[in-house]
Write a protein that holds these residues in place. Sequence first.
Motif, PDB file in Angstrom:
ATOM      1  N   LEU A  20       0.679  -1.388   0.084  1.00 48.71           N
ATOM      2  CA  LEU A  20      -0.033   0.171  -0.049  1.00 48.71           C
ATOM      3  C   LEU A  20       0.852   1.174  -0.013  1.00 48.71           C
ATOM      4  O   LEU A  20       0.543   2.204  -0.766  1.00 48.71           O
ATOM      5  CB  LEU A  20      -1.057  -0.199   1.021  1.00 48.71           C
ATOM      6  CG  LEU A  20      -1.939  -1.022   1.134  1.00 48.71           C
ATOM      7  CD1 LEU A  20      -2.912  -0.990   2.424  1.00 48.71           C
ATOM      8  CD2 LEU A  20      -2.754  -0.719   0.059  1.00 48.71           C
ATOM      9  N   GLY A  23       2.241   1.662  -3.439  1.00 43.99           N
ATOM     10  CA  GLY A  23       1.546   1.625  -4.428  1.00 43.99           C
ATOM     11  C   GLY A  23       1.794   0.457  -5.318  1.00 43.99           C
ATOM     12  O   GLY A  23       1.354   0.445  -6.604  1.00 43.99           O
ATOM     13  N   ASP A  24       2.235  -0.681  -4.874  1.00 43.77           N
ATOM     14  CA  ASP A  24       2.711  -1.625  -5.736  1.00 43.77           C
ATOM     15  C   ASP A  24       2.339  -3.105  -5.097  1.00 43.77           C
ATOM     16  O   ASP A  24       2.801  -3.783  -4.325  1.00 43.77           O
ATOM     17  CB  ASP A  24       4.264  -1.745  -5.810  1.00 43.77           C
ATOM     18  CG  ASP A  24       5.002  -2.851  -6.702  1.00 43.77           C
ATOM     19  OD1 ASP A  24       4.276  -3.711  -7.280  1.00 43.77           O
ATOM     20  OD2 ASP A  24       6.003  -2.858  -6.867  1.00 43.77           O
ATOM     21  N   LEU A  48      -6.599   1.439  -3.208  1.00 42.23           N
ATOM     22  CA  LEU A  48      -5.840   2.637  -3.503  1.00 42.23           C
ATOM     23  C   LEU A  48      -6.689   3.799  -4.053  1.00 42.23           C
ATOM     24  O   LEU A  48      -6.316   5.186  -3.573  1.00 42.23           O
ATOM     25  CB  LEU A  48      -4.986   2.310  -4.697  1.00 42.23           C
ATOM     26  CG  LEU A  48      -3.637   1.510  -4.614  1.00 42.23           C
ATOM     27  CD1 LEU A  48      -2.999   1.525  -5.705  1.00 42.23           C
ATOM     28  CD2 LEU A  48      -2.860   1.885  -3.295  1.00 42.23           C
ATOM     29  N   ARG A  51      -8.316   4.845  -0.600  1.00 42.42           N
ATOM     30  CA  ARG A  51      -7.322   5.656   0.228  1.00 42.42           C
ATOM     31  C   ARG A  51      -7.075   6.852   0.203  1.00 42.42           C
ATOM     32  O   ARG A  51      -6.722   7.887   1.085  1.00 42.42           O
ATOM     33  CB  ARG A  51      -5.973   4.996   0.284  1.00 42.42           C
ATOM     34  CG  ARG A  51      -5.965   3.679   0.749  1.00 42.42           C
ATOM     35  CD  ARG A  51      -4.641   2.739   0.564  1.00 42.42           C
ATOM     36  NE  ARG A  51      -3.863   2.991   1.994  1.00 42.42           N
ATOM     37  CZ  ARG A  51      -2.628   3.392   1.959  1.00 42.42           C
ATOM     38  NH1 ARG A  51      -2.097   3.809   0.820  1.00 42.42           N
ATOM     39  NH2 ARG A  51      -2.054   3.236   3.031  1.00 42.42           N
ATOM     40  N   ARG A  58      -8.977   5.931   4.315  1.00 37.28           N
ATOM     41  CA  ARG A  58      -7.710   5.283   4.368  1.00 37.28           C
ATOM     42  C   ARG A  58      -7.599   3.877   5.428  1.00 37.28           C
ATOM     43  O   ARG A  58      -7.468   2.902   5.155  1.00 37.28           O
ATOM     44  CB  ARG A  58      -6.531   6.326   4.413  1.00 37.28           C
ATOM     45  CG  ARG A  58      -5.400   5.610   4.377  1.00 37.28           C
ATOM     46  CD  ARG A  58      -4.228   6.529   4.653  1.00 37.28           C
ATOM     47  NE  ARG A  58      -2.712   6.003   4.509  1.00 37.28           N
ATOM     48  CZ  ARG A  58      -2.046   6.502   3.186  1.00 37.28           C
ATOM     49  NH1 ARG A  58      -2.525   7.481   2.729  1.00 37.28           N
ATOM     50  NH2 ARG A  58      -0.936   5.741   3.144  1.00 37.28           N
TER      51      ARG A  58
END
Length: 177
Positions: A20, A23-24, A48, A51, A58
């Motif tokens: 998280l 972002g992967d 994503l 969030r 989030r």
Amino acid sequence: MPPHCDSLDGPVVTAARHALEAGDVDLVLPFVPEDGEQEVRSVFGHVLAVRALGEAAREVADQLFFETVVRVHRAGEGAPYTGLKPAGLDVGPVIPLAERAITTGSPAAVADYLTGVLRDQLEHRLDEVNTLARTKDQSLAHARSWVEAMLGFEVYSHHLLNAINAPAHRADGAHSH
């Protein structure tokens, strides 16, 4: 698996957190089986987007992602998902030693600890067999107690060997690879 994989400070949630933050999603995918990958990818995409809506959103989105990843991970182990456990639970003496072994590359501390526990258990159980052997001829009840302890020692030893030779990780005994 020990109560470690489903805790908020366990390796699965830690990997999910890193995914998280970066972002992967690929950072967490090694913790889920292939047949759960699409679900994790899908939830990751939704999470994503959510969030970005604020701190409260989030927190809820992160919780959903953690729960999804742990549930899919546990299913891959053949184990039930019983919810996320809080961080800081006592995982016993072996998990920290195993984690340290992974970091250092040496199994010595784990082997030393387990060897000591094994020796203590075998000595205790065999002492019971030997104690009961001294009175096994006194009555049928004494003989049965000795037989139960003697066979128990043999079966315990057999189970230990099976555990030592078992494939790692899966709760259902199937290979995880």
